[in-house]
Design an enzyme around this catalytic site. Sequence first.
Site: not given
Length: 703
Positions: A160, A169
């Site tokens: 995740e 990210e």
Amino acid sequence: MSATTACPKTRAFQLRRNPLTGDSEWIVVEEGGDRQELEETTSKNLLATTSYLDMLNDSYRNWAFRAAIEKTIKKPCHVLDIGAGTGLLSMMAARTMVKFGEASKAKVSACESYLPMGKLMRRVLRENQMEKKVKVFHKRSDELLVGVDFQSPAEVLVSEILDSELLGEGLIPTLQQAHDMLLAKNPQTVPYRATTYGQLVESPFLWKLHDLFSNEINLSDGIHLTPAGLERVIGIKKQQYAMHCTAMSREIRLLSEPFKIFEFDFWKKPESHGEIEMSIKASGDGNVIAVISWWVLQLDEEGSILYSTAPRWLNCPDNGMVENCIPGNENWCDHWKQCVWFISGAGLPVSKDKLVLFKAAYDEIKISYHLKCDDQTCCNNFNFGNCLLELSPERVAVYGDKDWRLGFINAMRNTLNVRSAPLCIVADDSVFLTILISSLSKNTNIISSFPGLQENGAQYLRAIAYSNGFSMDRVKVIGKRASYLFTDNLIQQKVDFLVGEPFYYGNEGALPWQNLRFWKERTLLDSILAEDAVIMPCKGILKVCAMSIPDLWRSRCSLKKVEGFDHSVVNETLGACGDLPPMLEGPCLPYYIWQCGEVEELSEILPLMEFNFLEPIHTCSGKIKIEFSKLGICHGFALWIDWVLDNKKSLIVSTGPTSRYWKQGVKLLSKPLVVEAADSFAEIEAFFDHSSGEITISSFSPS
């Protein structure tokens, strides 16, 4: 060998900003020490300002990942968890494989490069008797080697590493490297796929956040931050901005139906770049100010487990699009928001049923959009000159706010009328005050510190000086903290004015009192201030209001079991509230109160503490009794600073919740207080440490 002893002692560094100087400081964080060392290094709020706690309180997210992991893993295998955090997904995978037996074939490798979080994960694993079932690696995933760190490629990837935009990210390069070096052929993945969506909107509020030139046209104060011909000299970065768009839904007019943009498959190696063009039919007449985007996560291969970050107005919409009726956006959470992409200039005019050519492109870290009208004029390529200052959307809105500007203009006019040939220091990054003083007084010499803007600030001033009627001969930009004036021997006379907004570039998202850096600068310059020097602002007042903020409190409350795994050990480190040990309080954190879901004021706004900038910086404190004016449930207190510009207290700039351009500090209670009677009260105390620049907030409620 247990996971807790598998890795040798390592050292990492945590970057922290000193609130009084703006300097970055490195904190050494060592791995391999005892429990006391761990608590000492992690108790300094290294992790409290992250989104880990909010994410772990997202119950639907946790359920969706568990359900997908249990559905995907069908036999003992090697599972790799990248960006493992507290190890929740790793433990889910390990627990799933227990029921299949053959323990020797079940392996879980947890990769967490952020050392403080990796240390916390080890504690969670120990508390859940999982330390022998999950092997922890304090490395980036691209530092892992098959045959060195583990013997065989992973058959299943669980991860995740998603932000509100999806890619920020490092999702794409992480997946690319994993598929090339760490995963078996045709691996299974959780999540399986992510799809991004968008919608064209009109919004006066969003317009103010990026179009300073058009806002200045409506003003008549004589100050031109974006003069004609230099309309783009101040702008915002072309990027996605994460916002709680549901909070502004009453100020948004939808100009299209939702449309699908990109699909990203986790189960195969993604491309580094991609683009798409489509025609979007306008659903009404209006002016497109922004594209609001979100994503839908498909966690399992069959597509039965989904999670959406869509705004709430799309939860079971009138058009019946099933793909928008997806759980995930019913409960407020802060770790994933919607994203806003601003359209350049004053926006793109559209007519109902007319087509807009929409182009989207992505690279390894971001997604960008371009819109064209029917006549093929690209609204994102207006040539308004070079953007010399890239500011945050909220800062752009502040500089275009009529009342904010008027307050400083009136205060400065009153001040400049009582001096002849003065010397003024602008102690922060305020280009507005530099231009204002230069425009109002033709005989004032100005030294602007611009510690954050630096040379960009100087270039900007040179570009707009003529349009504002002043000469750069009277303005000196040093590009560092004002206290450097001593070492550079730039002061030949006493300083008559020391001014600031205060505003420090790069500090926009911090707690409001971290702009007390202005007080520190004033103190360092004390010896060169004239006896009757004017300090503006002359005072700061810490204000407080009791709040009912159930959504925020729920997202920050203490953890117990998360999908069956005990997470109570993380509460202190992650800054949780609720069910805390006696005498232990959670941290004060910065939030836009108006974006915190359900919000209600339960008391009057009261002053808690004052900071007198006419005096050198010193430790101070304040304590007050707050009487509730409404019945309800008090979850905590909102705190902010009102900047007093003049000694008469007639001109005040507030950073409170009524202005949506500043974050407030939020102090959550350890336990919500039920206000059942009109005479109910609470007490709150604040202590300002002048050596660190930090404010400690403590609250007390009657038992």
